[in-house]
Design an enzyme around this catalytic site. Sequence first.
Site, short mmCIF file in Angstrom:
data_model
loop_
_atom_site.label_atom_id
_atom_site.label_comp_id
_atom_site.label_asym_id
_atom_site.label_seq_id
_atom_site.Cartn_x
_atom_site.Cartn_y
_atom_site.Cartn_z
N HIS A 14 -0.64 -0.59 -6.56
CA HIS A 14 -0.35 -1.57 -5.50
C HIS A 14 -1.04 -2.90 -5.83
O HIS A 14 -1.66 -3.54 -4.99
CB HIS A 14 -0.81 -1.06 -4.13
CG HIS A 14 0.08 -1.51 -3.02
ND1 HIS A 14 0.61 -0.66 -2.09
CD2 HIS A 14 0.55 -2.74 -2.70
CE1 HIS A 14 1.35 -1.33 -1.23
NE2 HIS A 14 1.33 -2.60 -1.59
N GLU A 71 -0.10 7.00 -1.15
CA GLU A 71 -1.08 6.31 -1.99
C GLU A 71 -2.46 6.17 -1.36
O GLU A 71 -3.45 5.98 -2.07
CB GLU A 71 -0.56 4.93 -2.36
CG GLU A 71 -0.50 3.94 -1.21
CD GLU A 71 0.13 2.62 -1.62
OE1 GLU A 71 -0.51 1.59 -1.38
OE2 GLU A 71 1.23 2.62 -2.19
N ARG A 98 7.37 -0.87 -0.66
CA ARG A 98 6.63 0.12 0.12
C ARG A 98 6.97 1.52 -0.38
O ARG A 98 8.13 1.84 -0.66
CB ARG A 98 6.96 -0.01 1.61
CG ARG A 98 6.31 -1.22 2.29
CD ARG A 98 4.80 -1.03 2.38
NE ARG A 98 4.12 -2.14 3.04
CZ ARG A 98 3.58 -3.17 2.42
NH1 ARG A 98 3.67 -3.26 1.10
NH2 ARG A 98 2.95 -4.11 3.10
#
Length: 331
Positions: free
Chosen positions: A295, A263, A234
């Site tokens: 991601h 993000e 994370r």
Amino acid sequence: MKIIAYGIRDDEKPYLDEWVTKNHIEVKAVPDLLDSSNIDLAKDYDGVVAYQQKPYTADLFDKMHEFGIHAFSLRNVGLDNVPADALKKNDIKISNVPAYSPRAIAELSVTQLLALLRKIPEFEYKMAHGDYRWEPDIGLELNQMTVGVIGTGRIGRAAIDIFKPFGAKVIAYDVFRNPALEKEGMYVDTLEELYQQANVITLHVPALKDNYHMLDEKAFGQMQDGTFILNFARGTLVDTPALLKALDSGKVAGAALDTYENEVGIFDVDHGDQPIDDPVFNDLMSRRNVMITPHAAFYTRPAVKNMVQIALDNNRDLIEKNSSKNEVKFE
């Protein structure tokens, strides 16, 4: 029974259709992410399935309650963008997919580390500009490294299983220790010990209030010079300006990041030629000793199939049985 699934991508659709054929349950696939503009589509459905990085706002769950929906299933693990109070207030049960492919995430983290150790981004840049010399970009070998794994859940253990055959020494830290790893003597007692002993640090923990910016200026200061940082967990675990300072000083030799604390609005968007209005992110992107993926560590065919079909299984069970083996209960 009818289920509505939001944010369904083209690569997910075959697995959704396969599940529908097998279970004989109607599922409406909505390509758009769930928000206040399309929550009304859920009226007359029994359950909602979703996956997205942007926050789920409280009003969405008010609407679900209004529609008589009490089953909400995520196609991912993390719940940091879900308002627990809104779920409780509206008597909505939530499930996640706790393990869709730990190997997928672990494999990419190791892949990126190997690229950093062998200066692959530097060689690609040089060769693209006509420089075919290997000097001075001498590499390192993983078998000579001490890897510190923070978080030994499914993904952390998968990473350990990959690192060990390379000959790396592996140490680990977790509040909840795995008995098998403890027997091997792999754990250190504090994060400070891990920071001091490891020259590769890889994060595999969920985002919690207690670990916000766990890698901050103080943590970087406790590390060896030339440490490599991997964050495939994370974004909020890393204080990004502090990471940039550590990169500038040489305290950190390189970083592989699959997540970034700001993000949302950057990842999973085609920006084309438009500049990104985030100087911190742009600074990261400009560095050849920083490797960033959007991601996407989870993004393999086996993982996508599991995410879709396990989430639908969970939602069906919440509707039929008022419970699921993957139900998440907030304290």
